[in-house]
Design a protein around this motif. Structure first.
Motif, short mmCIF file in Angstrom:
data_model
loop_
_atom_site.label_atom_id
_atom_site.label_comp_id
_atom_site.label_asym_id
_atom_site.label_seq_id
_atom_site.Cartn_x
_atom_site.Cartn_y
_atom_site.Cartn_z
N ASP A 58 1.11 -1.32 0.08
CA ASP A 58 0.25 0.12 0.15
C ASP A 58 0.73 1.30 -0.09
O ASP A 58 1.64 1.40 0.15
CB ASP A 58 -1.40 -0.12 1.45
CG ASP A 58 -2.52 0.87 0.97
OD1 ASP A 58 -2.34 1.49 -0.01
OD2 ASP A 58 -3.30 0.53 1.40
N CYS A 59 -0.08 2.29 0.23
CA CYS A 59 1.14 3.15 0.47
C CYS A 59 0.32 4.78 1.56
O CYS A 59 -0.86 4.52 1.69
CB CYS A 59 0.77 4.35 -0.77
SG CYS A 59 1.54 3.49 -2.70
N ASP A 60 1.52 4.95 2.00
CA ASP A 60 1.17 5.57 3.18
C ASP A 60 0.70 7.54 3.48
O ASP A 60 0.07 7.64 2.35
CB ASP A 60 1.94 5.48 4.28
CG ASP A 60 3.13 6.50 3.93
OD1 ASP A 60 3.52 6.87 2.73
OD2 ASP A 60 4.95 5.97 4.27
N ARG A 62 2.11 9.55 3.48
CA ARG A 62 2.54 10.72 2.49
C ARG A 62 3.36 9.81 1.07
O ARG A 62 4.01 10.16 0.21
CB ARG A 62 4.47 10.94 2.98
CG ARG A 62 4.04 11.04 4.47
CD ARG A 62 5.41 10.50 4.93
NE ARG A 62 7.32 11.97 5.09
CZ ARG A 62 7.31 10.92 4.06
NH1 ARG A 62 8.11 9.49 4.14
NH2 ARG A 62 8.86 12.16 3.63
N CYS A 63 1.90 9.13 0.44
CA CYS A 63 2.46 7.98 -0.46
C CYS A 63 3.10 8.08 -1.34
O CYS A 63 4.40 7.59 -1.80
CB CYS A 63 1.53 9.03 -1.87
SG CYS A 63 0.01 10.30 -1.50
N LYS A 64 4.05 7.22 0.12
CA LYS A 64 5.25 6.40 0.30
C LYS A 64 4.65 4.84 -0.19
O LYS A 64 4.44 4.32 1.16
CB LYS A 64 5.94 6.77 0.96
CG LYS A 64 6.65 8.06 1.08
CD LYS A 64 7.50 8.45 -0.32
CE LYS A 64 8.20 9.77 -0.25
NZ LYS A 64 9.28 10.22 -1.25
N GLN A 191 0.89 4.11 8.98
CA GLN A 191 0.54 5.02 8.08
C GLN A 191 2.09 6.29 8.51
O GLN A 191 2.52 7.03 7.66
CB GLN A 191 -0.44 5.88 8.35
CG GLN A 191 -1.54 5.21 8.15
CD GLN A 191 -1.62 4.87 6.68
OE1 GLN A 191 -1.16 5.58 5.54
NE2 GLN A 191 -2.49 3.69 6.60
#
Length: 203
Positions: A58-60, A62-64, A191
């Protein structure tokens, strides 16, 4: 150590792809080697060992991108309690890339072992700890280094993050070392993990 392993292992080979994924995840996830391996092929149990269904990407906030491995059983977990390992991008030695490569080289069912390889008959097999350690040590010896034990990855990962000035409390949480604050912190850690751990290898 990881650089030598990746440079030597043939990542298109099912066995080596599995060994690399195990090593990268154990190091950067500060995992016990018994959490990425089994004692023997017959010892594999979905109630005790990671399966493909236990890995999430997934992405957290911060979109990482990150990966979460939900351990069905862990040394410090209460009976029936799952613990999670969080993995983030780490440059050329990235455990996320290692997991994606493993999934590509060794396609498997959701119920199959996460860290598995295919034998000459095409059967999916869980990776036995002794086999993985033998392969790893053969490489380290060839590079002129000493042999390692499985726990070296967990200790090495923690030492690596601390050397990179990651807050010791973050290392403790990520490594799942017990304390009174563990349950409170871990709920929020998923997250924000990339903020603290991502790309430390490139620093």
């Amino acid at each position: 150590m990881l650089t030598a392993l990746k440079a030597t292992l043939v990542l298109s080979d099912p066995f080596d792809a599995c060994v690399w994924a195990m090593a990268a995840c154990a190091f950067f996830g500060m995992m016990r080697f018994g959490e990425v391996s089994v004692a023997s092929r017959a010892a594999f149990s979905p109630s005790k060992h990671l399966t493909r269904a236990d890995a999430f990407f997934d992405c957290d906030l911060r979109c990482k991108p990150y990966a979460r491995l939900d351990l069905p059983s862990a040394k410090t977990a209460r009976p029936g309690e799952k613990q999670s390992v969080f993995l983030n991008e780490q440059g050329d030695l990235c455990p996320l890339a290692a997991l994606h490569n493993l999934a590509s080289v060794v396609p498997a069912l959701a119920s199959d072992p996460l860290f598995s390889w295919r034998d000459s008959k095409g059967d999916v097999r869980p990776m036995a700890k002794v086999r993985a350690i033998e392969r790893i040590n053969s490489i380290l010896v060839a590079w002129g280094w000493g042999t390692t034990f499985g726990h070296s990855f967990r200790i090495g990962g923690a030492s690596f993050y601390l050397a990179k000035k990651v807050d010791p409390e973050i290392v403790r949480i990520a490594g799942r070392w017990k304390s009174l604050a563990y349950e409170t912190y871990i709920r929020a850690f998923e997250q924000i993990s990339s903020q603290h751990l991502a790309n430390a290898a490139s620093l």
